[in-house]
Design an enzyme around this catalytic site. Structure first.
Site, PDB file in Angstrom:
ATOM      1  N   GLU A 305       0.797  -1.221   0.000  1.00 29.27           N
ATOM      2  CA  GLU A 305       0.000   0.000   0.000  1.00 29.27           C
ATOM      3  C   GLU A 305       0.831   1.273   0.000  1.00 29.27           C
ATOM      4  OE1 GLU A 305       0.287  -2.203   2.524  1.00 29.27           O
ATOM      5  OE2 GLU A 305       0.183  -1.255   4.487  1.00 29.27           O
ATOM      6  N   GLU A 337      -5.643  -3.120  -0.649  1.00 28.88           N
ATOM      7  CA  GLU A 337      -4.639  -2.045  -0.712  1.00 28.88           C
ATOM      8  C   GLU A 337      -5.316  -0.676  -0.739  1.00 28.88           C
ATOM      9  OE1 GLU A 337      -1.893  -3.074   0.012  1.00 28.88           O
ATOM     10  OE2 GLU A 337      -2.088  -5.173  -0.571  1.00 28.88           O
TER      11      GLU A 337
HETATM   12 ZN   LIG Z   1      -2.314  -4.877   3.871  1.00 30.56          ZN
END
Ligand SMILES: [Zn+2]
Length: 1013
Positions: A305, A337
């Site tokens: 992320e 994400e």
């Molecule tokens: Zn994660």
């Protein structure tokens, strides 16, 4: 991993404006004598004490960095200025920087000699000042090949170079010298010099202008305050797609040679749907300026992320149409994400003990978003069959831990990167949401995010907001669920009289090592048999389970239920222990239960029973096959197919105890997989069944079919044999010792020279069943100078010891274990995890138990936390596996197979040949199988004598069967040779129905005699 040796580089010539001009180093103040030792250990990790102390002193932090990606293919160079406020200048300060070289350094505009130990730079107190400080460092750092820091990849297909960063949890300091801890959030201003045909991506939007020598200088806007691990830098001639249909511009990137296979529309559609969902759910619009997603090569995990510049594994791109399982796992990660942009990047945990909340929350949110925005609206069902399975598995290991636990240093991170931090935590959050109510939960989350935007938090912040929105005290809940390891098991206790229910209670238990009971808010379902004979949930009762025994009020005169599910709808995280009478009911009626999720819950409980040695695994397989006959729900079918593969894998490890059951079951499963993939109505079903076939196939006939599909002699209706499938087929042939594997491999590589092809070829080579081959690969993996790179090392490790090669694994075990201490000292945790997990799969033997135990005892003090964790788990799994051998209902023979066993195995293989030949109108194959039976070797005379003694007067009958089998085989052979299929089929039926069962019955007794010898 292979740590690259840093090499110095005189770069920066292309950026004169940024050159730092030095006089000469001798004139620079040196380290000084006093107070220079920061007391911090020189290791590739950051401990919490150091981090806390830094956090207490450092504030108002920003980074200005320039990175040169042009000057060298070995390393990149950089020039970073850290500006910060220091609360007090009384002690030294360290800056994290692992594995690089410091070229020059200025502290508060004064030139200094850097005190750098390869892990961090120490600035002595006398160079610092209270209030504003600036530190400018010119440095270089090697590109990595293990997916951490700034990873460099050259595409074997077209020679193009791609870079990306992976900075989580403590790799940002491999990109730039920094205070690499989540709670020192900072603003980043970055410039990057890159080749002119590259695109460079980071958190903020960037623009480029021509610089010298065919390069471009990229300038990125200053970021809002973010943690180091969420920063990023990706660069290369990536293919790019754009979607500007909403307020937030979206881009998607992939390697050029992979571009044609990317499901671009689906990717954007999911992202748009997710953004709308989260914007509404959190009541906060997407918090950054743009959203880029990059599909990158050799990525170690599913997705990362990085704020506004997320990276994904190329495993989410298929070169054929993706099937349902692939689409779902891709959608799950995209939405996971995306959830992190709010929960993780906008609001971040103080330290790594809070990582679970970040991950579990994103997992839970992805499930909610999937229900809202995708075709997978029964996603909680899938979470039960896959996610929770992983969580229970992890939580049953000796190395289990509480969901939230103390993390002393960043190298303990890999102890937490697991099914507890992701799936068990998400299960606890699901239970919390059920407890406080869905809307209260949402309001609490929203308030928590709003209050802490661009800041960092502790668990108490999250729980506090939940308590407030639900007006409920959650201290005990938090303590029981989040701070105590292990899981509970629920058992039903019921008393009936004259078919009417007298009492009903749920018994809660916990493992001895972790004897903690919890409060569970559940629904209990009572099943009755209706007039049509179907199993229906007659009553569903909401219950709050507390303590060891929870009585459930029953209405007077209620009929005694035939079955009870104490966790209907799967609200809580607890296992269900089936009673023997439940197993009896389910054996006949599992398929009659109307609710698919309930079928899954009971099927999983049956698998648990089998895998814990409470019932033979073969019984589970038969039960699952029976359910497959009538099952139509996709989730349950996925559970059936994956659990059959798991069961077969275990049965292979448990040979010879499973020798009696395995051949027939394997034959049934392989045939089912092929038949269903051929006749199924949808592509998703076809691929699911084909997958199962490819996961289990190992009979002679099955491997022959695999070969025929590869050669194009056999086809499965509607299945296009993609490069991915071809490589899997080739791996199967290799595993089973195909003699021409080298030529096949050569041919396949000339068809597919992609990165995927190169990695798959390594898998094929590793799978060859030969002790010398295994040893060679293991030694190559152990070589610290190996330049293969982690992604390719993994391709080797995953295929080195398949379940049918535990003999070879056992032979190689001393070499695998012997190098652990040495490797543990230099290898990256990601490598150590794959090495120990893949090479130490269960062998289930006293010898393997003993060797693993010695390794745990002897090496404990010499291993890093990751290596020790997986070694201990491997030992535990091996012990458990050995312990369930006795539960497999067959003759126990140890050592080399006896002549009789060999004859029985051959007989079984030959029968499959006969039937395969008949089914496929290949009478040559039928004739061959029959001939092999007719000519089968005799049992050695000394064994015949022992058998005769045991069987006594029955010996002539036994011999007579033998003769009949022989005669019928001769008959089938003659019919097949003459081309008379009908006569051959008739002979085959007589052979199977008339003779073999008796033969089998004697086999057990005969084998028992030989064992006692
Ligand atoms: Zn994660």
């Amino acid at each position: 991993m292979q740590r690259l040796i840093p090499r110095r580089l005189a770069f920066l010539a292309v950026m004169p404006a940024l050159l730092l001009l030095w006089s000469c180093q001798q004139d620079v103040p040196t380290a000084g004598d006093a107070g220079f030792d920061s007391g911090r250990a020189a290791v590739d990790a950051l401990d919490r004490d150091t981090a806390d102390a830094r956090k207490a002193r450092v504030s108002n932090l920003d980074y200005e960095v320039l990175i040169d990606l042009v000057s060298s293919e070995e390393e990149f160079s950089g020039d970073v200025t850290l500006r910060f406020n220091l609360a007090d200048a009384s002690t030294d300060l360290t800056i994290d920087f692992t594995g690089g070289s410091v070229i020059e350094m200025l502290v508060n505009d004064a030139q200094v000699v850097a005190n750098y130990n390869g892990y961090f730079i120490t600035i002595p107190a006398d160079q610092l000042q209270s209030g504003p400080n600036s530190v400018r460092i010119t440095y270089s750092h090697p590109y990595t090949g293990d997916g951490t820091g700034l990873h460099r990849f050259v595409d074997p297909e077209d020679g193009q170079t791609y870079l990306y960063t992976y900075l989580w949890p403590y790799y940002a300091n491999r990109l730039l010298p920094s205070f690499d801890q989540p709670n020192l959030k900072a603003m980043f201003a970055m410039k990057v010099l890159a080749p002119e045909d590259w695109t460079v991506v980071s958190m903020s939007p960037g623009s480029s202008e021509p610089a010298n020598n065919g390069s471009n200088l990229w300038t990125f806007g200053t970021t809002p305050k973010i943690s180091t691990y969420a920063f990023s830098l990706h660069a290369g001639p990536y293919a790019v797609w754009e979607d500007n249909s909403s307020d937030i511009p979206l881009r998607l990137f992939a390697r050029q040679s992979l571009a044609e296979y990317v499901a671009v529309d689906e990717w954007f559609e999911l992202t748009q749907g997710g953004m709308q969902f989260y914007g509404r759910y959190f009541d906060i619009p997407y918090p950054f300026e743009k959203y880029d997603q990059l599909i990158v090569p050799e990525f170690n995990i599913g997705g990362m992320e990085n704020a506004a510049a997320v990276t994904y594994t190329e495993g989410y791109v298929q070169r054929q149409e993706s099937d349902r399982a692939q689409r779902e796992s891709r959608a799950g990660t995209i939405l996971h994400e995306l959830a992190h942009m709010w929960f993780g990047d906008l609001v971040t945990h103080e330290w790594w003990n809070g990582m679970w909340l970040n991950e579990s929350f994103a997992t839970q949110m992805a499930a909610l978003a999937k229900i809202e925005a995708t075709e997978f609206d029964d996603t909680w069902h899938g979470f039960f069959t896959e996610g929770k399975k992983r969580a229970f598995q992890r939580d049953s290991r000796v190395t289990t831990h509480p969901i939230e636990q103390v993390v002393g240093a960043t190298d303990e991170f890999y102890m937490l990167f697991d099914g507890i931090t992701y799936q068990k935590g998400a299960s606890a959050l699901k239970q919390l949401q059920h407890l406080v109510g869905a809307e209260n939960y949402r309001l609490g989350v929203s308030a928590y995010l709003k209050e802490n935007s661009f800041g960092t938090t502790e668990l108490a912040d999250f729980i506090g907001h939940q308590e407030k929105s639900a007006n409920l005290y959650l201290g005990d809940w938090s303590d029981e669920w989040l701070l105590k390891p292990g899981f509970n098991t629920l058992t039903v206790e019921m008393a009936c009289e004259n078919e009417s229910l007298q009492s009903l209670a749920i018994i809660q238990s916990a493992p001895e090592d972790h004897p903690y009971l919890r409060m569970h808010r559940v629904d209990v379902a009572l099943y009755d048999i209706d007039n049509d004979g179907a199993l229906v949930a007659g009553d569903i009762v909401p219950v709050q389970i507390e303590g060891a025994r929870t009585e459930i009020a029953v209405s007077a005169g209620r009929a005694c239920p035939v079955l009870v599910n104490p966790n209907h709808n799967d609200w809580t995280f607890a296992k269900i222990a089936l009673r023997d009478e439940d197993a009896v009911v389910l054996r006949e009626q599992l398929g009659d239960i109307e609710d698919p999720m309930s079928r899954s819950i009971f099927l999983a409980a049956l698998l648990d029973k089998a895998m814990s040695g409470d019932m033979p695994i073969a019984d589970y397989v038969r039960q699952a096959l029976k359910l497959a006959d009538t099952e139509t729900n996709m989730r349950v079918l996925e559970q059936i197919t994956s659990s059959l593969a798991e069961a077969v894998d275990m049965m292979k490890r448990l040979r010879p105890e499973t020798d009696r059951a395995l051949p027939q079951l394997l034959d049934d499963i392989e045939a089912l997989g092929l038949r269903r993939s051929h006749f199924a109505q949808t592509q998703d079903l076809k691929h699911m069944w084909l997958n199962m076939f490819l996961n289990v196939v190992s009979s002679n006939a099955g491997v022959g079919t695999a070969r025929a599909i590869l050669d194009g002699r056999a086809e499965i209706d509607g299945i296009e044999v993609s490069p991915e499938i071809r490589w899997r087929l080739l791996t199967i042939l290799s595993r089973h010792g195909a003699s021409d594997i080298a030529e096949l491999l050569e041919m396949e590589l000339s068809r597919d020279s992609s990165d995927f092809g190169v990695r798959s070829a390594l898998s094929v080579r590793a799978a060859v069943p030969d002790a010398a081959v295994k040893e060679r690969w293991v030694r190559e993996l152990q070589d610290p100078q190996s330049a293969i790179g982690l992604a390719r090392q993994r391709a080797i490790m995953y295929e080195l010891f398949p379940a049918n090669q535990t003999n070879l694994q056992l032979k190689t075990l001393p070499i695998i274990l012997g190098a652990l201490p040495r490797m543990s000292a230099h290898a990256d945790p990601y490598f150590m995890r794959s090495y120990t997990e893949s090479l130490l799969t269960p062998m289930c033997r006293p010898e393997s138990n003993a060797q693993l135990k010695s390794a745990v005892n002897d090496y404990a003090g010499q291993l890093n936390p990751t290596a020790l964790r997986f070694l201990r788990e491997a030992h535990q799994a091996d012990v458990e596996c050995l312990s369930i051998r006795a539960a497999q209902p067959s003759v126990v023979l140890t050592g080399e197979p006896t002549a009789l066993q060999q004859i029985m195995q051959d007989l079984s293989d030959n029968l499959i040949e006969i039937s395969d030949g008949l089914l496929n109108h290949d009478l040559e194959l039928t004739a061959k199988g029959a001939m092999a039976i007719a000519e089968h070797p005799q049992i050695p005379p000394e064994q015949v004598q022992m058998v005769a003694k045991e069987l006594g007067p029955e010996m002539p009958v036994f011999k007579q069967f033998d003769v009949r089998v022989h005669n019928l085989a001769v008959e089938i052979n003659a019919a097949a040779t003459a081309g008379d299929r009908e006569a051959a089929v008739a002979g085959f039926h007589r052979l199977v129905d008339g003779c073999l069962a008796c033969h089998d019955a004697y086999k057990d007794r005969v084998a028992a005699v030989l064992r006692n010898d």
